[in-house]
Scaffold this motif. Structure first.
Motif, PDB file in Angstrom:
ATOM      1  N   ILE A  30      12.048  -5.162   0.504  1.00  0.00           N
ATOM      2  CA  ILE A  30      11.302  -3.907   0.548  1.00  0.00           C
ATOM      3  C   ILE A  30       9.827  -4.179   0.280  1.00  0.00           C
ATOM      4  O   ILE A  30       9.452  -5.252  -0.175  1.00  0.00           O
ATOM      5  N   ASP A  31       8.992  -3.194   0.557  1.00  0.00           N
ATOM      6  CA  ASP A  31       7.556  -3.305   0.349  1.00  0.00           C
ATOM      7  C   ASP A  31       7.276  -3.590  -1.132  1.00  0.00           C
ATOM      8  O   ASP A  31       7.692  -2.810  -1.993  1.00  0.00           O
ATOM      9  N   PRO A  32       6.566  -4.682  -1.444  1.00  0.00           N
ATOM     10  CA  PRO A  32       6.309  -4.995  -2.849  1.00  0.00           C
ATOM     11  C   PRO A  32       5.130  -4.246  -3.463  1.00  0.00           C
ATOM     12  O   PRO A  32       4.903  -4.361  -4.663  1.00  0.00           O
ATOM     13  N   THR A  33       4.415  -3.476  -2.674  1.00  0.00           N
ATOM     14  CA  THR A  33       3.210  -2.818  -3.166  1.00  0.00           C
ATOM     15  C   THR A  33       3.515  -1.895  -4.347  1.00  0.00           C
ATOM     16  O   THR A  33       4.299  -0.950  -4.226  1.00  0.00           O
ATOM     17  N   ASP A  34       2.909  -2.197  -5.503  1.00  0.00           N
ATOM     18  CA  ASP A  34       3.066  -1.356  -6.701  1.00  0.00           C
ATOM     19  C   ASP A  34       4.547  -1.108  -7.019  1.00  0.00           C
ATOM     20  O   ASP A  34       4.933  -0.013  -7.417  1.00  0.00           O
ATOM     21  N   LEU A  35       5.352  -2.156  -6.858  1.00  0.00           N
ATOM     22  CA  LEU A  35       6.806  -1.999  -6.962  1.00  0.00           C
ATOM     23  C   LEU A  35       7.259  -1.597  -8.359  1.00  0.00           C
ATOM     24  O   LEU A  35       8.192  -0.801  -8.506  1.00  0.00           O
ATOM     25  N   MET A  36       6.608  -2.138  -9.400  1.00  0.00           N
ATOM     26  CA  MET A  36       7.032  -1.778 -10.751  1.00  0.00           C
ATOM     27  C   MET A  36       6.881  -0.284 -10.992  1.00  0.00           C
ATOM     28  O   MET A  36       7.750   0.343 -11.620  1.00  0.00           O
ATOM     29  N   ARG A  37       5.811   0.303 -10.496  1.00  0.00           N
ATOM     30  CA  ARG A  37       5.634   1.753 -10.646  1.00  0.00           C
ATOM     31  C   ARG A  37       6.794   2.495  -9.981  1.00  0.00           C
ATOM     32  O   ARG A  37       7.349   3.441 -10.557  1.00  0.00           O
ATOM     33  N   ARG A  38       7.146   2.084  -8.784  1.00  0.00           N
ATOM     34  CA  ARG A  38       8.255   2.726  -8.077  1.00  0.00           C
ATOM     35  C   ARG A  38       9.578   2.484  -8.784  1.00  0.00           C
ATOM     36  O   ARG A  38      10.436   3.370  -8.878  1.00  0.00           O
ATOM     37  N   ALA A  39       9.754   1.258  -9.304  1.00  0.00           N
ATOM     38  CA  ALA A  39      11.016   0.913  -9.959  1.00  0.00           C
ATOM     39  C   ALA A  39      11.245   1.706 -11.236  1.00  0.00           C
ATOM     40  O   ALA A  39      12.393   1.943 -11.630  1.00  0.00           O
ATOM     41  N   LEU A  40      10.164   2.113 -11.902  1.00  0.00           N
ATOM     42  CA  LEU A  40      10.278   2.847 -13.169  1.00  0.00           C
ATOM     43  C   LEU A  40       9.946   4.328 -13.018  1.00  0.00           C
ATOM     44  O   LEU A  40       9.795   5.039 -14.009  1.00  0.00           O
ATOM     45  N   GLU A  65       3.052 -10.562  -9.396  1.00  0.00           N
ATOM     46  CA  GLU A  65       3.989 -11.623  -9.013  1.00  0.00           C
ATOM     47  C   GLU A  65       5.423 -11.097  -9.040  1.00  0.00           C
ATOM     48  O   GLU A  65       6.228 -11.386  -8.146  1.00  0.00           O
ATOM     49  N   TRP A  66       5.753 -10.355 -10.073  1.00  0.00           N
ATOM     50  CA  TRP A  66       7.083  -9.730 -10.159  1.00  0.00           C
ATOM     51  C   TRP A  66       7.312  -8.838  -8.947  1.00  0.00           C
ATOM     52  O   TRP A  66       8.384  -8.876  -8.329  1.00  0.00           O
ATOM     53  N   ASN A  67       6.310  -8.035  -8.605  1.00  0.00           N
ATOM     54  CA  ASN A  67       6.436  -7.151  -7.445  1.00  0.00           C
ATOM     55  C   ASN A  67       6.773  -7.942  -6.183  1.00  0.00           C
ATOM     56  O   ASN A  67       7.656  -7.551  -5.405  1.00  0.00           O
ATOM     57  N   ARG A  68       6.057  -9.048  -5.977  1.00  0.00           N
ATOM     58  CA  ARG A  68       6.264  -9.839  -4.765  1.00  0.00           C
ATOM     59  C   ARG A  68       7.654 -10.476  -4.741  1.00  0.00           C
ATOM     60  O   ARG A  68       8.340 -10.448  -3.708  1.00  0.00           O
ATOM     61  N   VAL A  69       8.052 -11.057  -5.860  1.00  0.00           N
ATOM     62  CA  VAL A  69       9.345 -11.747  -5.900  1.00  0.00           C
ATOM     63  C   VAL A  69      10.499 -10.764  -5.757  1.00  0.00           C
ATOM     64  O   VAL A  69      11.402 -10.964  -4.932  1.00  0.00           O
ATOM     65  N   ILE A  70      10.492  -9.705  -6.544  1.00  0.00           N
ATOM     66  CA  ILE A  70      11.600  -8.740  -6.491  1.00  0.00           C
ATOM     67  C   ILE A  70      11.600  -8.003  -5.154  1.00  0.00           C
ATOM     68  O   ILE A  70      12.658  -7.767  -4.561  1.00  0.00           O
ATOM     69  N   GLY A  71      10.421  -7.660  -4.655  1.00  0.00           N
ATOM     70  CA  GLY A  71      10.349  -7.029  -3.337  1.00  0.00           C
ATOM     71  C   GLY A  71      10.908  -7.929  -2.261  1.00  0.00           C
ATOM     72  O   GLY A  71      11.616  -7.467  -1.347  1.00  0.00           O
TER      73      GLY A  71
END
Length: 209
Positions: free
Chosen positions: A75-85, A64-70
């Motif tokens: 930007i693409d929300p796919t696996d966004l937390m991994r990319r963000a960190l 859910e965080w990935n979708r909202v922040i993306g």
């Protein structure tokens, strides 16, 4: 003289790891975002603030965080937390100081406002999981986050120690105040891991004979 403290409680992001701001800036560059866009999404945009707070206490999933922040960033929300960190690394000076304290018989705990664990577990990815600590206190499991006094007391309970027996390190000064109220010795970690490590050595490690 033996160390007077029996417990060490460490924040994760920005203490046990490299600086969160530097990580965020690198993420912005890698995603082609304007400077400050990521931080505004997390700390100023109402939807971003809400979903991050919910993630930390287990009311929202990492996806859910990935979708909202993306969505906020476009930007693409796919696996966004991994990319963000992706640019976080263990902070060698702090990790070594914690290991040395543990060798002295000091109990060491990690206390973190959670980033979520699925599909990406940042703690495991950086080798800070399993038997590395005597206790791990994550806000998503506790359903409460720093700076609530409750989560600090739960850290003490997990270590089976009292406040005056422990040292707590965090990079946000506001997170230190509830710990102080419980009698915990606090250290505000800023941008110099060597200085923080030296303080920990002085408080927790027995001087060489």
């Amino acid at each position: 003289m033996a160390p007077s403290y029996r417990g060490l409680i460490l924040d994760f992001g920005g203490v046990l790891t490299t600086q969160m701001r530097l990580n965020g800036q690198a993420f912005e560059q890698s995603e082609g975002l304007s400077p400050g866009a990521y931080f505004r999404a997390l700390g100023e945009h109402p939807d971003g603030v809400r979903v991050y707070a919910d993630l930390e206490v287990g009311l929202a999933t990492q996806e859910e965080w990935n979708r909202v922040i993306g969505g906020i960033l476009g930007i693409d929300p796919t696996d966004l937390m991994r990319r963000a960190l992706a640019n976080l690394r263990p902070e060698p000076a702090i990790v070594t100081a914690a290991q040395r304290a543990r060798e002295e018989g000091v109990k060491v705990a990690m206390l973190s406002n959670s980033f979520g664990l699925e599909p990406f577990n940042p703690y495991e990815a950086l080798g800070m999981w399993g038997d590395v600590f005597d206790a791990v206190i994550l806000s998503e499991f506790e359903k409460v986050r720093k700076p609530s006094p409750t989560i600090y007391q739960r850290a003490l309970d997990a270590l089976e120690l009292t406040g005056p027996e422990c040292v707590f390190v965090d990079d946000h000064e506001a997170n230190l105040l509830p710990a102080k109220a419980l009698g915990i010795r606090t250290i505000h970690h800023t941008t110099d891991p060597g200085a923080t490590a030296a303080q920990l050595e002085a408080l927790l490690v027995r001087p060489a004979a």
